[in-house]
Motif scaffolding. Structure first.
Motif, PDB file in Angstrom:
ATOM      1  N   PRO A  63       5.265  -0.021  11.238  1.00  8.57           N
ATOM      2  CA  PRO A  63       4.602  -0.361   9.973  1.00  8.57           C
ATOM      3  C   PRO A  63       5.339  -1.544   9.345  1.00  8.57           C
ATOM      4  O   PRO A  63       6.563  -1.545   9.258  1.00  8.57           O
ATOM      5  CB  PRO A  63       4.773   0.903   9.130  1.00  8.57           C
ATOM      6  CG  PRO A  63       5.050   1.993  10.112  1.00  8.57           C
ATOM      7  CD  PRO A  63       5.757   1.342  11.263  1.00  8.57           C
TER       8      PRO A  63
ATOM      9  N   ASN B 278      -0.943  -4.295   9.768  1.00 10.91           N
ATOM     10  CA  ASN B 278      -0.225  -3.173   9.152  1.00 10.91           C
ATOM     11  C   ASN B 278       0.984  -3.663   8.368  1.00 10.91           C
ATOM     12  O   ASN B 278       1.981  -2.979   8.267  1.00 10.91           O
ATOM     13  CB  ASN B 278       0.202  -2.154  10.214  1.00 10.91           C
ATOM     14  CG  ASN B 278       1.152  -2.737  11.246  1.00 10.91           C
ATOM     15  OD1 ASN B 278       1.363  -3.943  11.300  1.00 10.91           O
ATOM     16  ND2 ASN B 278       1.738  -1.891  12.064  1.00 10.91           N
TER      17      ASN B 278
ATOM     18  N   ASP C 216       4.413  -4.991   3.283  1.00 12.41           N
ATOM     19  CA  ASP C 216       3.248  -5.432   2.532  1.00 12.41           C
ATOM     20  C   ASP C 216       3.732  -5.945   1.173  1.00 12.41           C
ATOM     21  O   ASP C 216       4.188  -5.162   0.350  1.00 12.41           O
ATOM     22  CB  ASP C 216       2.289  -4.263   2.346  1.00 12.41           C
ATOM     23  CG  ASP C 216       1.035  -4.651   1.581  1.00 12.41           C
ATOM     24  OD1 ASP C 216       0.955  -5.790   1.051  1.00 12.41           O
ATOM     25  OD2 ASP C 216       0.127  -3.818   1.502  1.00 12.41           O
TER      26      ASP C 216
END
Length: 118
Positions: free
Chosen positions: A109, A46, A112
């Motif tokens: 989370p 994630n 990214d």
């Protein structure tokens, strides 16, 4: 990752990096590893939750969403989300607290790099 750890010059930093990597794996058995920008990064699918980088006098452990951890790791960041822990040669690591931060960070989370400007 093994090649990265092997490439660290022998001594306290290599020992500390190996112990940190082992602690992360023990705490988050499903962790995925990558080396980017000459630093190891850790994810559970994630986004990345932790990385570390070698500096001359210390190892900087980056909790990429560290501002959300309790308590917040001690070293501030210019990044509004991140917080750091510095590991020094002759300063003992509070393993219980570090383990707690790793566990907390792994369920948030993550970051990214494909969707962020960081």
């Amino acid at each position: 990752m093994q090649a990265y750890l092997d490439a660290i010059p022998a001594g306290w930093k290599q020992d500390a990096a190996r112990k940190l990597d082992a602690l992360i794996v023990k705490t988050v058995p499903t962790v995925q590893k990558a080396v980017r920008w000459n630093s190891p990064f850790y994810s559970v699918g994630n986004g990345y939750f932790l990385s570390f980088h070698m500096f001359t006098r210390y190892i900087k452990v980056t909790f990429l969403k560290g501002k959300l951890l309790t308590p917040v790791p001690p070293e501030p960041s210019k990044d509004p989300d991140a917080a750091y822990l510095h590991l020094y040669e002759d300063v003992p690591v509070e393993t219980e607290q570090l383990t707690s931060w790793i566990r907390q960070a792994s369920i948030l989370p993550g970051w990214d790099p494909g969707t962020s400007t960081k």
